[in-house]
Design a protein around this motif. Structure first.
Motif, PDB file in Angstrom:
ATOM      1  N   LEU A 171      -5.992  15.091  -1.081  1.00 46.14           N
ATOM      2  CA  LEU A 171      -6.153  13.223  -1.884  1.00 46.14           C
ATOM      3  C   LEU A 171      -4.151  12.878  -1.633  1.00 46.14           C
ATOM      4  O   LEU A 171      -3.778  11.177  -1.051  1.00 46.14           O
ATOM      5  CB  LEU A 171      -6.556  12.391  -2.851  1.00 46.14           C
ATOM      6  N   GLY A 172      -3.668  14.368  -1.427  1.00 49.77           N
ATOM      7  CA  GLY A 172      -2.340  13.514  -1.230  1.00 49.77           C
ATOM      8  C   GLY A 172      -1.488  13.450  -3.125  1.00 49.77           C
ATOM      9  O   GLY A 172      -0.470  12.882  -2.655  1.00 49.77           O
ATOM     10  N   ALA A 214       1.064  -1.448  -0.242  1.00 53.10           N
ATOM     11  CA  ALA A 214      -0.112  -0.225   0.209  1.00 53.10           C
ATOM     12  C   ALA A 214       0.721   1.191   0.263  1.00 53.10           C
ATOM     13  O   ALA A 214       0.884   2.402  -0.280  1.00 53.10           O
ATOM     14  CB  ALA A 214      -0.863  -0.081   1.283  1.00 53.10           C
ATOM     15  N   THR A 215       2.283   1.120   0.643  1.00 55.02           N
ATOM     16  CA  THR A 215       3.258   2.759   0.479  1.00 55.02           C
ATOM     17  C   THR A 215       4.174   2.773  -0.810  1.00 55.02           C
ATOM     18  O   THR A 215       4.638   3.437  -0.662  1.00 55.02           O
ATOM     19  CB  THR A 215       3.976   1.943   1.621  1.00 55.02           C
ATOM     20  N   ALA A 225      -5.380   7.279  -5.197  1.00 55.32           N
ATOM     21  CA  ALA A 225      -5.062   8.379  -4.189  1.00 55.32           C
ATOM     22  C   ALA A 225      -5.890   8.339  -3.041  1.00 55.32           C
ATOM     23  O   ALA A 225      -5.623   7.885  -1.935  1.00 55.32           O
ATOM     24  CB  ALA A 225      -4.419   9.487  -4.827  1.00 55.32           C
ATOM     25  N   GLU A 226      -7.316   8.253  -3.160  1.00 50.68           N
ATOM     26  CA  GLU A 226      -8.301   8.219  -2.695  1.00 50.68           C
ATOM     27  C   GLU A 226      -8.297   6.710  -1.882  1.00 50.68           C
ATOM     28  O   GLU A 226      -8.885   6.576  -0.759  1.00 50.68           O
ATOM     29  CB  GLU A 226      -9.552   7.961  -3.363  1.00 50.68           C
ATOM     30  N   GLN A 227      -8.307   6.003  -2.547  1.00 50.16           N
ATOM     31  CA  GLN A 227      -7.493   4.821  -1.867  1.00 50.16           C
ATOM     32  C   GLN A 227      -6.667   4.292  -0.191  1.00 50.16           C
ATOM     33  O   GLN A 227      -6.128   3.406  -0.035  1.00 50.16           O
ATOM     34  CB  GLN A 227      -7.257   3.441  -2.432  1.00 50.16           C
ATOM     35  N   GLY A 228      -5.578   4.986  -0.765  1.00 47.29           N
ATOM     36  CA  GLY A 228      -4.528   5.790   0.056  1.00 47.29           C
ATOM     37  C   GLY A 228      -2.695   5.427  -0.674  1.00 47.29           C
ATOM     38  O   GLY A 228      -1.727   5.024   0.155  1.00 47.29           O
ATOM     39  N   ARG A 229      -3.284   4.740  -2.139  1.00 47.39           N
ATOM     40  CA  ARG A 229      -1.928   4.725  -2.635  1.00 47.39           C
ATOM     41  C   ARG A 229      -1.105   6.071  -2.668  1.00 47.39           C
ATOM     42  O   ARG A 229      -1.554   7.217  -2.479  1.00 47.39           O
ATOM     43  CB  ARG A 229      -1.880   4.762  -4.224  1.00 47.39           C
ATOM     44  N   THR A 230       0.484   6.121  -2.095  1.00 43.81           N
ATOM     45  CA  THR A 230       1.141   7.233  -2.204  1.00 43.81           C
ATOM     46  C   THR A 230       0.497   7.189  -4.362  1.00 43.81           C
ATOM     47  O   THR A 230       2.310   6.788  -4.668  1.00 43.81           O
ATOM     48  CB  THR A 230       2.221   6.599  -1.750  1.00 43.81           C
TER      49      THR A 230
END
Length: 401
Positions: free
Chosen positions: A193-194, A139-140, A160-165
């Protein structure tokens, strides 16, 4: 007894299905659709397939008229002189008229390492190939999306919404079509969203390796998964078949979408270059072009002069994850204007468009001839471009009547 007319449509995407459905309004026309897949690909949802939120396919029974014969195969050559198409399976299908709607795919990136290490997502098979790669990556893990058009923006936001970088490499301007105000809105949502957005000339990709992306300004970005959304190309079927094409390989036609080489061949969608001035590659253009191509064939069968292209645009919509989006309005000549709708309402409007595409096709299958959007009057931009083209080269592209 009235003579039957055989029409072959190559390509079962937005343009091809619309054309095939519309052609069934005459009982004396037999329509054959040749497509390499047994299901319809809802291409505007491929970023959702990558993100795992949609399959991006629809059963042809939902969008294709019952009277259309579906042949699951690929066309390897068009024999214009013999009025037939040769199939990869070894067979052949004859035609009286041919609708060329082969669509588009990923362009050859011409960047060292991109073909080997980057994952394009312009087709169903490419998106399906990427999905397990993402599933197996931590995931990182750093994900780099190359290309800042709608496909790149949507894919970056989805992941990104799923937490991906995620890093989005623009190679130029973020969202080239967008108005400045719309661009600011998209940039703000991506930042929330990062997503790291790299734009400007220094953000052009010069090389891709197994674990990195190199940029023109010398930066090296760590990248466990590199996704390539920059640029589109078209199949070389027309060129291989000896038909006239533009530099990209799109079939050259007049303003009735008739091939400049053969009045029995018409083109629609991303693979058409009317008057050498192709429209923006999009489903917004593809379905009206499919309807227009069918109308050209039907006009000739009725011994009437086909109408010329009069394409109208209205907007570009982009999803920014599942709950946010932007609906960027434009004028009829396809130039973005200051007004846009973003946030949750923008997402609802984008989803409405995605569902509406399928509904348009299904409605045309049930009631062929009912689709009318291709008759909405377009802007003055195309007419001015045609006048300039004809003034510069008055015999370059002649209309076939």
């Amino acid at each position: 007894m009235a003579e039957n007319t055989d029409v072959v449509v190559i390509g079962g995407g937005y343009a091809g299905v619309m054309a095939a459905n519309r052609l069934t309004q005459r009982d004396d026309v037999t329509v054959t659709l040749v497509n390499p897949r047994p299901t319809f690909v809802h291409r505007v949802r491929l970023h959702q397939l990558v993100g795992g939120t949609d399959s991006a396919v629809v059963d042809y029974r939902e969008v294709l008229a019952e009277g259309v014969r579906l042949v699951v195969d690929s066309v390897t050559r068009i024999d214009a002189a013999g009025r037939g198409v040769e199939l990869a399976s070894g067979g052949a299908v004859g035609y009286d008229y041919l609708v060329y709607a082969v669509g588009s795919g990923t362009a050859d990136p011409q960047v060292p390492g991109a073909a080997e290490f980057a994952y394009p997502i312009a087709t169903l098979e490419e998106a399906e190939r990427l999905r397990p790669v993402l599933d197996s990556a931590p995931a990182t893990a750093a994900v780099t999306v190359v290309g800042a058009g709608p496909a790149g923006i949507e894919t970056a936001a989805e992941l990104a919404e799923q937490g991906r970088t995620v890093t989005l490499v623009c190679g130029g301007v973020l969202g080239p079509y967008l108005h400045t105000r719309g661009r600011r809105s998209v940039a703000g949502r991506l930042a929330a969203l990062g997503v790291t957005v790299l734009d400007g000339s220094g953000a052009k990709v010069t090389a891709v390796t197994r674990d990195a992306v190199r940029l023109a300004d010398g930066r090296k970005l760590p990248s466990a998964v590199t996704i390539w959304t920059a640029g589109f190309g078209v199949p070389d079927l027309a060129a291989r078949s000896g038909l006239s094409t533009d530099a990209l390989g799109r079939l050259l036609t007049d303003e009735t979408l008739t091939s400049v080489d053969d009045e029995r061949i018409v083109a629609a969608g991303d693979s058409a270059a009317p008057s050498g001035l192709p429209l923006r590659m999009s489903c917004q253009a593809a379905m009206p072009l499919g309807a227009r191509a069918a109308d050209t064939v039907l006009s000739r069968l009725a011994q009437e002069r086909p109408e010329t292209l009069n394409q109208s645009f209205g907007a570009q919509c982009i999803s920014l994850g599942r709950d946010t989006g932007i609906f960027q309005f434009g004028n009829r000549s396809d130039v973005a204007v200051w007004f846009h709708i973003d946030g949750r309402l923008g997402a609802k409007m984008k989803e409405g468009v995605c569902k509406g595409i399928v509904k348009h096709l299904a409605d045309e299958a049930d009631r062929p001839g009912g689709y009318r959007l291709h008759r909405v009057k377009g802007g003055a931009g195309r007419q001015k471009a045609l006048e300039a083209l004809r003034a510069a080269a008055p015999v370059a592209v002649e209309q076939v009547s």
